[in-house]
Design an enzyme around this catalytic site. Sequence first.
Site, PDB file in Angstrom:
ATOM      1  N   GLU A   1      -6.847   4.277   8.151  1.00  0.00           N
ATOM      2  CA  GLU A   1      -6.698   5.713   7.839  1.00  0.00           C
ATOM      3  C   GLU A   1      -7.964   6.246   7.197  1.00  0.00           C
ATOM      4  O   GLU A   1      -8.341   7.412   7.403  1.00  0.00           O
ATOM      5  CB  GLU A   1      -5.470   5.917   6.928  1.00  0.00           C
ATOM      6  CG  GLU A   1      -4.177   5.708   7.716  1.00  0.00           C
ATOM      7  CD  GLU A   1      -2.975   5.292   6.892  1.00  0.00           C
ATOM      8  OE1 GLU A   1      -3.010   5.399   5.649  1.00  0.00           O
ATOM      9  OE2 GLU A   1      -1.981   4.837   7.499  1.00  0.00           O
TER      10      GLU A   1
ATOM     11  N   GLY B   1       2.660   2.174  10.731  1.00  0.00           N
ATOM     12  CA  GLY B   1       3.570   3.305  10.568  1.00  0.00           C
ATOM     13  C   GLY B   1       4.261   3.728  11.850  1.00  0.00           C
ATOM     14  O   GLY B   1       4.875   4.793  11.904  1.00  0.00           O
TER      15      GLY B   1
ATOM     16  N   LYS C   1       0.066   4.247  -0.292  1.00  0.00           N
ATOM     17  CA  LYS C   1      -0.624   5.402   0.315  1.00  0.00           C
ATOM     18  C   LYS C   1      -0.436   6.646  -0.576  1.00  0.00           C
ATOM     19  O   LYS C   1      -0.322   6.510  -1.779  1.00  0.00           O
ATOM     20  CB  LYS C   1      -0.127   5.630   1.738  1.00  0.00           C
ATOM     21  CG  LYS C   1      -0.175   4.358   2.584  1.00  0.00           C
ATOM     22  CD  LYS C   1      -0.025   4.620   4.040  1.00  0.00           C
ATOM     23  CE  LYS C   1       0.038   3.311   4.787  1.00  0.00           C
ATOM     24  NZ  LYS C   1       0.038   3.459   6.218  1.00  0.00           N
TER      25      LYS C   1
ATOM     26  N   GLU D   1      -4.858  -5.319  10.689  1.00  0.00           N
ATOM     27  CA  GLU D   1      -3.876  -4.252  10.871  1.00  0.00           C
ATOM     28  C   GLU D   1      -4.155  -3.520  12.186  1.00  0.00           C
ATOM     29  O   GLU D   1      -5.005  -2.624  12.228  1.00  0.00           O
ATOM     30  CB  GLU D   1      -3.971  -3.256   9.722  1.00  0.00           C
ATOM     31  CG  GLU D   1      -3.727  -3.847   8.367  1.00  0.00           C
ATOM     32  CD  GLU D   1      -3.227  -2.804   7.384  1.00  0.00           C
ATOM     33  OE1 GLU D   1      -2.139  -2.996   6.864  1.00  0.00           O
ATOM     34  OE2 GLU D   1      -3.913  -1.791   7.190  1.00  0.00           O
TER      35      GLU D   1
ATOM     36  N   SER E   1       3.835  -2.178  10.325  1.00  0.00           N
ATOM     37  CA  SER E   1       5.301  -2.159  10.472  1.00  0.00           C
ATOM     38  C   SER E   1       5.944  -3.508  10.152  1.00  0.00           C
ATOM     39  O   SER E   1       6.947  -3.876  10.764  1.00  0.00           O
ATOM     40  CB  SER E   1       5.688  -1.668  11.871  1.00  0.00           C
ATOM     41  OG  SER E   1       5.229  -0.342  12.072  1.00  0.00           O
TER      42      SER E   1
ATOM     43  N   HIS F   1      -9.399   0.561   5.270  1.00  0.00           N
ATOM     44  CA  HIS F   1      -8.117   0.854   5.926  1.00  0.00           C
ATOM     45  C   HIS F   1      -8.371   1.799   7.102  1.00  0.00           C
ATOM     46  O   HIS F   1      -9.219   2.688   7.028  1.00  0.00           O
ATOM     47  CB  HIS F   1      -7.147   1.489   4.914  1.00  0.00           C
ATOM     48  CG  HIS F   1      -5.744   1.540   5.421  1.00  0.00           C
ATOM     49  ND1 HIS F   1      -5.330   2.493   6.330  1.00  0.00           N
ATOM     50  CD2 HIS F   1      -4.672   0.750   5.183  1.00  0.00           C
ATOM     51  CE1 HIS F   1      -4.048   2.271   6.620  1.00  0.00           C
ATOM     52  NE2 HIS F   1      -3.633   1.217   5.937  1.00  0.00           N
TER      53      HIS F   1
ATOM     54  N   ASN G   1       0.862  -1.179   0.000  1.00  0.00           N
ATOM     55  CA  ASN G   1       0.000   0.000   0.000  1.00  0.00           C
ATOM     56  C   ASN G   1       0.900   1.231   0.000  1.00  0.00           C
ATOM     57  O   ASN G   1       1.505   1.555   1.014  1.00  0.00           O
ATOM     58  CB  ASN G   1      -0.881  -0.041   1.270  1.00  0.00           C
ATOM     59  CG  ASN G   1      -1.720   1.212   1.432  1.00  0.00           C
ATOM     60  OD1 ASN G   1      -1.808   2.041   0.529  1.00  0.00           O
ATOM     61  ND2 ASN G   1      -2.340   1.355   2.601  1.00  0.00           N
TER      62      ASN G   1
END
Length: 250
Positions: free
Chosen positions: A98, A174, A11, A168, A213, A96, A9
Amino acid sequence: MRKKIVAGNWKMNTTPAEGVELAKGIVALKGEVCPSVSFIVAPPFTHLTEVMNVIKGSGIALAAQNCAAEAKGAYTGEVSARMIASIGAEYVILGHSERREYYGETSETLNKKMVQVFENGLSPIYCVGEKLEEREAGKHFDVVRAQIEEVIFKLTPEQFEKTVIAYEPVWAIGTGKTATADQAQEIHAFIRGVLAEKFGAKAENTAILYGGSAKPSNAAELFAKADVDGGLIGGASRVAADFIAIGKGF
Ligand code: PEP
């Protein structure tokens, strides 16, 4: 036999020219990885076509990072599943964290996006995962169960067969903080159990990816776990050698 998948991904990173270079690097190195591992790349919308032209014939699949909840029309700034499919993409990342966090995506929105994805012959990579405070409060199983029941349980068995799940944990995305392999296995097995409640034995064939990560140094330990079928990779997917090295973790 479940699919082994390593999905990147990207992003909101890379210009079209940078994305093309990254894709070329991945294509060049892919031969180093066992052919049973499937790679997927998810560039930004602006360069789906250019990246598709690079990966065509390489066995690497293309994904979009999102799609519109509606089929077409007056939805300024949106990109439809039909547009994505027309480029040759096979997957769309949905749910996701985010998008849930910054764009207010709810299960209701995701249900609509799922309809679009399947109507256009695409497959979803559906993300679930808890926030740090939810894990600390011991609520991670409940959170993940709800994210699955509210969206995945609405699918038909045929749609479910085409679905990839990505666990996730938000606290690992991240942040450099990875779930331990045991933590990943525990919740992946739980997710498979929840999926089996609705879809029975079909859940045995569902690829459940770990994201958060993941990198070359921890991929092998994670992928060694029985219910971890690969990874959804953010940061490390933007360095071709690292992305490929993660694939060697199988
Ligand atoms: C992601 O956002 O899907 C992700 C897993 O990111 P990272 O690998 O950078 O934690």
